[in-house]
Design a protein around this motif. Structure first.
Motif, PDB file in Angstrom:
ATOM      1  N   ALA A 191     -11.761  11.812 -14.611  1.00 19.87           N
ATOM      2  CA  ALA A 191     -10.601  11.281 -15.324  1.00 19.87           C
ATOM      3  C   ALA A 191      -9.685  10.482 -15.053  1.00 19.87           C
ATOM      4  CB  ALA A 191      -9.712  12.598 -15.388  1.00 19.87           C
ATOM      5  N   LEU A 192      -9.402   9.678 -15.568  1.00 20.88           N
ATOM      6  CA  LEU A 192      -8.641   8.366 -15.174  1.00 20.88           C
ATOM      7  C   LEU A 192      -7.384   8.931 -15.006  1.00 20.88           C
ATOM      8  CD1 LEU A 192      -8.133   5.153 -14.124  1.00 20.88           C
ATOM      9  CD2 LEU A 192      -7.294   5.062 -17.228  1.00 20.88           C
TER      10      LEU A 192
ATOM     11  N   ASP B  48       0.677  -1.150  -0.217  1.00 19.44           N
ATOM     12  CA  ASP B  48      -0.076   0.375  -0.005  1.00 19.44           C
ATOM     13  C   ASP B  48       0.679   1.521  -0.305  1.00 19.44           C
ATOM     14  OD1 ASP B  48      -2.262  -1.264   0.073  1.00 19.44           O
ATOM     15  OD2 ASP B  48      -2.603  -1.741   2.021  1.00 19.44           O
ATOM     16  N   ARG B  49       2.213   1.240  -0.090  1.00 25.24           N
ATOM     17  CA  ARG B  49       2.543   2.445   0.271  1.00 25.24           C
ATOM     18  C   ARG B  49       3.034   2.903  -1.535  1.00 25.24           C
ATOM     19  NH1 ARG B  49       6.706   3.907   3.869  1.00 25.24           N
ATOM     20  NH2 ARG B  49       6.681   5.562   2.946  1.00 25.24           N
ATOM     21  N   LEU B  50       2.543   2.028  -2.421  1.00 22.54           N
ATOM     22  CA  LEU B  50       2.249   1.839  -4.357  1.00 22.54           C
ATOM     23  C   LEU B  50       1.181   2.496  -4.052  1.00 22.54           C
ATOM     24  CD1 LEU B  50       3.754   2.190  -6.796  1.00 22.54           C
ATOM     25  CD2 LEU B  50       2.190   0.115  -7.086  1.00 22.54           C
ATOM     26  N   GLY B  51       1.849   4.772  -4.065  1.00 22.40           N
ATOM     27  CA  GLY B  51       0.590   5.638  -3.947  1.00 22.40           C
ATOM     28  C   GLY B  51       0.429   6.196  -5.360  1.00 22.40           C
ATOM     29  N   THR B  52       1.559   5.679  -6.653  1.00 22.39           N
ATOM     30  CA  THR B  52       1.175   6.902  -7.927  1.00 22.39           C
ATOM     31  C   THR B  52       2.261   5.571  -8.602  1.00 22.39           C
ATOM     32  OG1 THR B  52       1.325   8.951  -7.707  1.00 22.39           O
ATOM     33  CG2 THR B  52       1.352   8.626  -9.294  1.00 22.39           C
ATOM     34  N   TYR B  53       0.824   4.607  -9.948  1.00 30.03           N
ATOM     35  CA  TYR B  53       1.417   4.557 -10.918  1.00 30.03           C
ATOM     36  C   TYR B  53       1.690   4.457 -12.682  1.00 30.03           C
ATOM     37  CZ  TYR B  53       2.222  -0.854 -11.815  1.00 30.03           C
ATOM     38  OH  TYR B  53       3.106  -2.065 -11.729  1.00 30.03           O
ATOM     39  N   HIS B  54       2.384   5.076 -12.430  1.00 32.23           N
ATOM     40  CA  HIS B  54       2.473   5.572 -14.528  1.00 32.23           C
ATOM     41  C   HIS B  54       2.662   3.901 -15.285  1.00 32.23           C
ATOM     42  CE1 HIS B  54       3.990   8.668 -12.125  1.00 32.23           C
ATOM     43  NE2 HIS B  54       2.991  10.037 -13.007  1.00 32.23           N
ATOM     44  N   VAL B  55       1.955   4.223 -16.295  1.00 33.48           N
ATOM     45  CA  VAL B  55       1.860   3.970 -18.061  1.00 33.48           C
ATOM     46  C   VAL B  55       3.336   3.781 -18.086  1.00 33.48           C
ATOM     47  CG1 VAL B  55       1.096   3.807 -19.576  1.00 33.48           C
ATOM     48  CG2 VAL B  55       0.163   3.225 -17.990  1.00 33.48           C
ATOM     49  N   HIS B  56       4.127   3.798 -18.403  1.00 33.71           N
ATOM     50  CA  HIS B  56       5.628   4.239 -18.048  1.00 33.71           C
ATOM     51  C   HIS B  56       6.114   4.028 -20.252  1.00 33.71           C
ATOM     52  CE1 HIS B  56       9.833   2.816 -16.933  1.00 33.71           C
ATOM     53  NE2 HIS B  56       9.830   3.843 -18.010  1.00 33.71           N
TER      54      HIS B  56
ATOM     55  N   ARG C 143      -7.478   3.773  -9.749  1.00 34.94           N
ATOM     56  CA  ARG C 143      -7.982   4.760  -9.289  1.00 34.94           C
ATOM     57  C   ARG C 143      -8.795   4.732  -8.390  1.00 34.94           C
ATOM     58  NH1 ARG C 143     -11.531   7.152 -13.430  1.00 34.94           N
ATOM     59  NH2 ARG C 143     -12.804   5.492 -11.984  1.00 34.94           N
ATOM     60  N   ASP C 144      -9.404   4.077  -8.063  1.00 35.66           N
ATOM     61  CA  ASP C 144     -11.172   3.988  -7.731  1.00 35.66           C
ATOM     62  C   ASP C 144     -10.351   3.768  -6.046  1.00 35.66           C
ATOM     63  OD1 ASP C 144     -12.921   4.682  -9.236  1.00 35.66           O
ATOM     64  OD2 ASP C 144     -13.410   2.742  -9.587  1.00 35.66           O
ATOM     65  N   ARG C 145      -9.283   2.758  -5.528  1.00 33.69           N
ATOM     66  CA  ARG C 145      -8.939   1.982  -4.402  1.00 33.69           C
ATOM     67  C   ARG C 145      -7.874   3.148  -4.125  1.00 33.69           C
ATOM     68  NH1 ARG C 145      -8.264  -2.855  -6.987  1.00 33.69           N
ATOM     69  NH2 ARG C 145      -5.956  -2.865  -6.157  1.00 33.69           N
ATOM     70  N   GLY C 146      -7.701   4.257  -4.426  1.00 35.64           N
ATOM     71  CA  GLY C 146      -7.163   5.083  -4.302  1.00 35.64           C
ATOM     72  C   GLY C 146      -5.740   5.302  -4.761  1.00 35.64           C
ATOM     73  N   VAL C 147      -5.543   4.594  -5.325  1.00 30.26           N
ATOM     74  CA  VAL C 147      -3.892   5.158  -6.542  1.00 30.26           C
ATOM     75  C   VAL C 147      -3.968   5.757  -7.518  1.00 30.26           C
ATOM     76  CG1 VAL C 147      -2.301   3.814  -7.311  1.00 30.26           C
ATOM     77  CG2 VAL C 147      -3.334   2.392  -5.447  1.00 30.26           C
ATOM     78  N   ARG C 148      -3.355   6.684  -7.018  1.00 30.33           N
ATOM     79  CA  ARG C 148      -3.347   7.776  -8.632  1.00 30.33           C
ATOM     80  C   ARG C 148      -3.118   7.298  -9.810  1.00 30.33           C
ATOM     81  NH1 ARG C 148      -3.181  13.795  -8.610  1.00 30.33           N
ATOM     82  NH2 ARG C 148      -3.418  13.744  -6.072  1.00 30.33           N
ATOM     83  N   VAL C 149      -2.878   7.496 -10.632  1.00 31.44           N
ATOM     84  CA  VAL C 149      -2.721   6.667 -11.567  1.00 31.44           C
ATOM     85  C   VAL C 149      -2.385   8.029 -12.706  1.00 31.44           C
ATOM     86  CG1 VAL C 149      -3.887   5.407 -13.917  1.00 31.44           C
ATOM     87  CG2 VAL C 149      -4.456   4.651 -11.664  1.00 31.44           C
ATOM     88  N   GLY C 150      -1.368   7.691 -13.675  1.00 32.49           N
ATOM     89  CA  GLY C 150      -0.732   8.332 -14.545  1.00 32.49           C
ATOM     90  C   GLY C 150      -0.382   7.832 -16.019  1.00 32.49           C
ATOM     91  N   ILE C 151       0.662   8.526 -16.630  1.00 35.09           N
ATOM     92  CA  ILE C 151       1.419   8.641 -18.028  1.00 35.09           C
ATOM     93  C   ILE C 151       2.833   9.345 -17.156  1.00 35.09           C
ATOM     94  CG2 ILE C 151      -0.748   7.969 -19.065  1.00 35.09           C
ATOM     95  CD1 ILE C 151       0.249  10.838 -20.517  1.00 35.09           C
ATOM     96  N   SER C 152       3.559   8.543 -18.115  1.00 37.31           N
ATOM     97  CA  SER C 152       5.589   9.442 -18.161  1.00 37.31           C
ATOM     98  C   SER C 152       5.571   8.954 -19.910  1.00 37.31           C
ATOM     99  CB  SER C 152       6.414   8.100 -17.858  1.00 37.31           C
ATOM    100  OG  SER C 152       6.624   6.896 -18.304  1.00 37.31           O
TER     101      SER C 152
END
Length: 320
Positions: free
Chosen positions: A188-189, A127-135, A157-166
């Motif tokens: 927004a995703l 649960d320390r993983l707070g942000t997960y990007h598409v690499h 996203r709905d479980r509280g992980v911020r989703v993004g892209i690099s």
């Protein structure tokens, strides 16, 4: 005013695997690059960065053993609960811990890749993983149009992980704007954008400012242009040579100017540093307290290369 060091993050791409494309690594890293040596160096960097006030750490599945090294450091430092962790999926490290590997990483933006790699990231970071990007999300891989991947990411996203892209490549701005349009469940995703920005390659700046304006977080990477904007990083290109002359005239080390230039973007939440030793880290951190004179600002504004040229130069860099 808030401490500018709080806007700096530590990236482990260059230290958690033996080979990388950043020049100048050998000077401080040397030839001792076995797993134990790089684990020890990574922990020393994390100790020093945390003591200085850095509270964001960036890793990825393809960064050798970066997630593993970070997980070990977190376990040994239970008081570091205020560190935010971002990781990425979409590349696999296949270099086999060899300097002479023909291929060091392989890109895969499929749903199967996400499912496999998120499980691996979560096993190490929990649960320390707070942000997960598409690499390195680009328009050509289809990941920004893949509804199945989007739905899977929305569960995070709905479980509280911020989703993004690099992002990477000359079309970074297009990828950012395309990602901003993606909605799942009416929301927004992608709300985190980690993009290359430095005085040689500032083309993503306007799109990143737009992203920040929506409330998304912006993280700047490769602010040293993979070593081209660091002391001794002159690769013979006009931009790097001009940057080196600018640093010489100002009397300020070039890496500190690069950090200060990145921090001058008010829309950037974090600016990532990627040192391989604590001496490099100390110099990078000093960039947070470096002021840019009008002459230096004017000089930096003249360094930009055409994006296609910049990325062609980057693609040709050797792994070392």
């Amino acid at each position: 005013m808030p401490d500018p060091v709080a806007r700096l993050g530590l990236g482990l791409a260059a230290i958690a695997r033996p080979a990388y494309i950043t020049s100048g690594r050998a000077g401080e890293l040397g030839d001792d690059r076995d797993v134990d040596a790089l684990r020890e160096r990574t922990c020393a960097l994390l100790d020093a960065a945390y003591a200085a006030g850095v509270r964001y750490v960036d890793v990825a599945r393809s960064y050798g053993r970066a997630e593993e090294f970070l997980a070990g450091w977190l376990a040994a430092n239970p008081g570091a609960g205020d560190v935010e962790i971002g990781s990425k999926w979409g590349y696999r490290y296949v270099g086999g811990w060899r300097m002479d590997a023909a291929t060091h990483e392989v890109k895969d933006h499929s749903l199967d890749a996400f499912t496999e790699q998120y499980a691996q990231s979560h096993e190490l970071l929990g649960d320390r993983l707070g942000t997960y990007h598409v690499h390195s999300a680009t328009l050509d891989t289809g990941v920004l149009d893949d509804d199945r991947v989007h739905r899977a990411l929305a569960h995070l996203r709905d479980r509280g992980v911020r989703v993004g892209i690099s992002t990477s490549g000359p079309a970074q701005a297009e990828a950012i704007r395309r990602a901003l349009d993606v909605r799942v469940g009416g929301e927004a995703l992608f709300t985190s954008f980690q993009s290359t920005w430095n005085p040689l390659e500032p083309s993503a700046g306007p799109a990143l400012a737009e992203a920040a304006g929506t409330g998304a977080r912006v993280i700047l990477k490769e602010v040293f242009a993979n070593g081209r904007l660091a002391p001794g990083g002159d690769d013979g290109s006009p931009g790097a040579r001009a940057a080196a002359r600018l640093a010489e005239r100002s009397g300020v080390p070039l890496d500190r100017i690069a950090v200060a230039a990145a921090l001058a973007n008010p829309w950037a939440r974090w600016v990532l540093l990627g040192p391989v030793g604590t001496e490099q880290l100390a110099s990078n951190l000093a960039g947070a307290a470096t002021g840019l004179t009008p002459a230096v600002r004017d000089g930096l504004a003249e360094l930009a290369e055409p994006a296609e040229q910049y990325w062609a130069t980057r693609s040709a860099r050797p792994w070392s």
